[in-house]
Design a protein around this motif. Structure first.
Motif, mmCIF file in Angstrom:
data_model
loop_
_atom_site.group_PDB
_atom_site.id
_atom_site.type_symbol
_atom_site.label_atom_id
_atom_site.label_comp_id
_atom_site.label_asym_id
_atom_site.label_seq_id
_atom_site.Cartn_x
_atom_site.Cartn_y
_atom_site.Cartn_z
ATOM 1 N N LEU A 45 48.026 -19.318 -43.879
ATOM 2 C CA LEU A 45 47.313 -19.802 -45.058
ATOM 3 C C LEU A 45 48.135 -19.458 -46.288
ATOM 4 N N SER A 46 48.344 -20.465 -47.121
ATOM 5 C CA SER A 46 49.033 -20.188 -48.372
ATOM 6 C C SER A 46 48.060 -19.487 -49.317
ATOM 7 N N LYS A 47 48.613 -18.930 -50.375
ATOM 8 C CA LYS A 47 47.768 -18.234 -51.350
ATOM 9 C C LYS A 47 46.759 -19.193 -51.965
ATOM 10 N N ASP A 48 47.186 -20.439 -52.223
ATOM 11 C CA ASP A 48 46.271 -21.426 -52.806
ATOM 12 C C ASP A 48 45.133 -21.758 -51.852
ATOM 13 N N ASP A 49 45.464 -21.942 -50.565
ATOM 14 C CA ASP A 49 44.419 -22.218 -49.573
ATOM 15 C C ASP A 49 43.422 -21.074 -49.493
ATOM 16 N N PHE A 50 43.965 -19.856 -49.483
ATOM 17 C CA PHE A 50 43.102 -18.686 -49.388
ATOM 18 C C PHE A 50 42.204 -18.568 -50.612
ATOM 19 N N ASP A 51 42.768 -18.804 -51.810
ATOM 20 C CA ASP A 51 41.963 -18.722 -53.034
ATOM 21 C C ASP A 51 40.875 -19.777 -53.062
ATOM 22 N N ILE A 52 41.208 -20.979 -52.612
ATOM 23 C CA ILE A 52 40.207 -22.049 -52.609
ATOM 24 C C ILE A 52 39.079 -21.711 -51.646
ATOM 25 N N LEU A 53 39.429 -21.228 -50.465
ATOM 26 C CA LEU A 53 38.391 -20.873 -49.498
ATOM 27 C C LEU A 53 37.589 -19.657 -49.949
ATOM 28 N N ARG A 54 38.288 -18.659 -50.475
ATOM 29 C CA ARG A 54 37.602 -17.425 -50.846
ATOM 30 C C ARG A 54 36.694 -17.616 -52.050
ATOM 31 N N ASN A 55 37.183 -18.280 -53.063
ATOM 32 C CA ASN A 55 36.405 -18.434 -54.290
ATOM 33 C C ASN A 55 35.639 -19.738 -54.351
ATOM 34 N N ASN A 56 35.833 -20.594 -53.344
ATOM 35 C CA ASN A 56 35.196 -21.907 -53.323
ATOM 36 C C ASN A 56 35.495 -22.645 -54.629
ATOM 37 N N VAL A 57 36.764 -22.629 -55.009
ATOM 38 C CA VAL A 57 37.197 -23.234 -56.261
ATOM 39 C C VAL A 57 37.231 -24.739 -56.101
ATOM 40 N N LYS A 58 36.623 -25.434 -57.033
ATOM 41 C CA LYS A 58 36.683 -26.883 -57.048
ATOM 42 C C LYS A 58 37.761 -27.296 -58.030
ATOM 43 N N VAL A 59 38.587 -28.199 -57.602
ATOM 44 C CA VAL A 59 39.684 -28.648 -58.441
ATOM 45 C C VAL A 59 39.129 -29.545 -59.546
ATOM 46 N N LYS A 60 39.460 -29.191 -60.794
ATOM 47 C CA LYS A 60 39.008 -29.995 -61.928
ATOM 48 C C LYS A 60 40.042 -31.067 -62.209
ATOM 49 N N THR A 61 39.571 -32.277 -62.303
ATOM 50 C CA THR A 61 40.446 -33.390 -62.649
ATOM 51 C C THR A 61 39.923 -34.046 -63.915
ATOM 52 N N PRO A 62 40.783 -34.768 -64.619
ATOM 53 C CA PRO A 62 40.314 -35.483 -65.803
ATOM 54 C C PRO A 62 39.205 -36.494 -65.490
ATOM 55 N N MET A 63 39.249 -37.067 -64.296
ATOM 56 C CA MET A 63 38.202 -38.040 -63.933
ATOM 57 C C MET A 63 36.838 -37.358 -63.817
#
Length: 125
Positions: A45-63
């Motif tokens: 797991l990359s650090k980004d994958d782990f952070d997304i899973l751990r913090n349940n981060v939703k990616v913010k997009t301009p749309m």
């Protein structure tokens, strides 16, 4: 029984908080299970994958900003239209509701502008 009526709003707030905490706890348990299974199977797991899973981060997009802004703008417009139709019954009802509707309307407009600026920057990059 008569005491429950004034306490109902407070009970509802407490119930909403408790239900949301239960849901969040269940969601965290599922995330931990997924992480455990991935590690046991030897996946990296990359650090980004782990952070997304751990913090349940939703990616913010301009749309997302544009979508949320349009929804908020139309809530404000809806409040203003409600005030307009209510003014047929009471002549002084239009202006306060249009003013109240302007608050979410301008917040929505700001979100749309933020989304458009984000799209322009994304195209520039």
């Amino acid at each position: 029984m008569e005491i429950l009526i004034p306490l109902a709003p407070f009970i509802m707030v407490i119930a909403i908080v408790v239900v949301s905490k239960i849901y969040k706890n269940k969601e965290q348990t599922e995330i931990h299970k997924t992480l455990r299974m991935a590690i046991e199977k030897g996946q990296n797991l990359s650090k980004d994958d782990f952070d997304i899973l751990r913090n349940n981060v939703k990616v913010k997009t301009p749309m997302n900003d544009i979508r949320n802004g349009l929804i908020t703008m139309f809530v404000g417009i809806g409040i203003g239209v409600f005030g307009y139709f209510l003014s047929f019954q009471e002549s002084d009802a239009l202006y306060p509701l249009v003013g109240i509707g302007a608050i979410p309307g301008f917040i929505g407009l700001a979100l749309v502008l933020i989304g458009l600026v984000g799209l322009a920057q994304k195209k520039k990059d």
